[in-house]
Design a protein around this motif. Sequence first.
Motif, mmCIF file in Angstrom:
data_model
loop_
_atom_site.group_PDB
_atom_site.id
_atom_site.type_symbol
_atom_site.label_atom_id
_atom_site.label_comp_id
_atom_site.label_asym_id
_atom_site.label_seq_id
_atom_site.Cartn_x
_atom_site.Cartn_y
_atom_site.Cartn_z
ATOM 1 N N MET A 1 14.578 18.616 11.505
ATOM 2 C CA MET A 1 15.444 19.316 10.568
ATOM 3 C C MET A 1 16.740 18.519 10.457
ATOM 4 O O MET A 1 17.285 18.087 11.475
ATOM 5 C CB MET A 1 15.726 20.724 11.110
ATOM 6 N N ASN A 2 17.230 18.312 9.247
ATOM 7 C CA ASN A 2 18.466 17.549 9.137
ATOM 8 C C ASN A 2 19.667 18.430 9.507
ATOM 9 O O ASN A 2 19.576 19.652 9.585
ATOM 10 C CB ASN A 2 18.613 16.911 7.744
ATOM 11 N N MET A 3 20.768 17.776 9.770
ATOM 12 C CA MET A 3 21.977 18.452 10.247
ATOM 13 C C MET A 3 22.459 19.504 9.248
ATOM 14 O O MET A 3 22.891 20.584 9.645
ATOM 15 C CB MET A 3 23.076 17.424 10.509
ATOM 16 N N GLN A 4 22.349 19.224 7.977
ATOM 17 C CA GLN A 4 22.802 20.159 6.953
ATOM 18 C C GLN A 4 21.975 21.454 7.001
ATOM 19 O O GLN A 4 22.522 22.544 6.903
ATOM 20 C CB GLN A 4 22.718 19.520 5.570
ATOM 21 N N GLN A 5 20.667 21.326 7.171
ATOM 22 C CA GLN A 5 19.813 22.512 7.275
ATOM 23 C C GLN A 5 20.150 23.319 8.524
ATOM 24 O O GLN A 5 20.191 24.549 8.487
ATOM 25 C CB GLN A 5 18.336 22.107 7.307
ATOM 26 N N MET A 6 20.395 22.617 9.627
ATOM 27 C CA MET A 6 20.748 23.305 10.869
ATOM 28 C C MET A 6 22.057 24.072 10.715
ATOM 29 O O MET A 6 22.185 25.213 11.169
ATOM 30 C CB MET A 6 20.852 22.308 12.029
ATOM 31 N N MET A 7 23.034 23.480 10.089
ATOM 32 C CA MET A 7 24.332 24.131 9.886
ATOM 33 C C MET A 7 24.184 25.345 8.971
ATOM 34 O O MET A 7 24.802 26.385 9.205
ATOM 35 C CB MET A 7 25.351 23.136 9.303
ATOM 36 N N LYS A 8 23.349 25.212 7.951
ATOM 37 C CA LYS A 8 23.118 26.323 7.038
ATOM 38 C C LYS A 8 22.479 27.494 7.778
ATOM 39 O O LYS A 8 22.889 28.639 7.610
ATOM 40 C CB LYS A 8 22.233 25.862 5.875
#
Length: 107
Positions: free
Chosen positions: A4-11
Amino acid sequence: MPQMNMQQMMKQARKMQEQLAAAQDKLKDVEVSASTGGGMVKVVATGEMQIKSIEISPDACDPEDVEILQDMVLAAVNDALSSAQEAANTQMSAAAGLGNMNIPGLF
């Protein structure tokens, strides 16, 4: 397995944080009650672990035996707070997507 990319994790983290905040806000409206002594002492607590009311029946007031009344009040308060904690754990676990896992100390 794709990462999972960092942006998805933050979301996802923001979404969970919002859900937890909403669940905590709902705890203001949760009320639980407990009674002892055959209903002679009743305690109502909120999901925020606050005692909202204590009702004591006149029949519970024996001036010769104040210790029994004290014990009944203590037991009812502890039962109400225990129920409030259980309600809070359930609410927060549901918001976190943990279902009925009820992991001690998590919330």
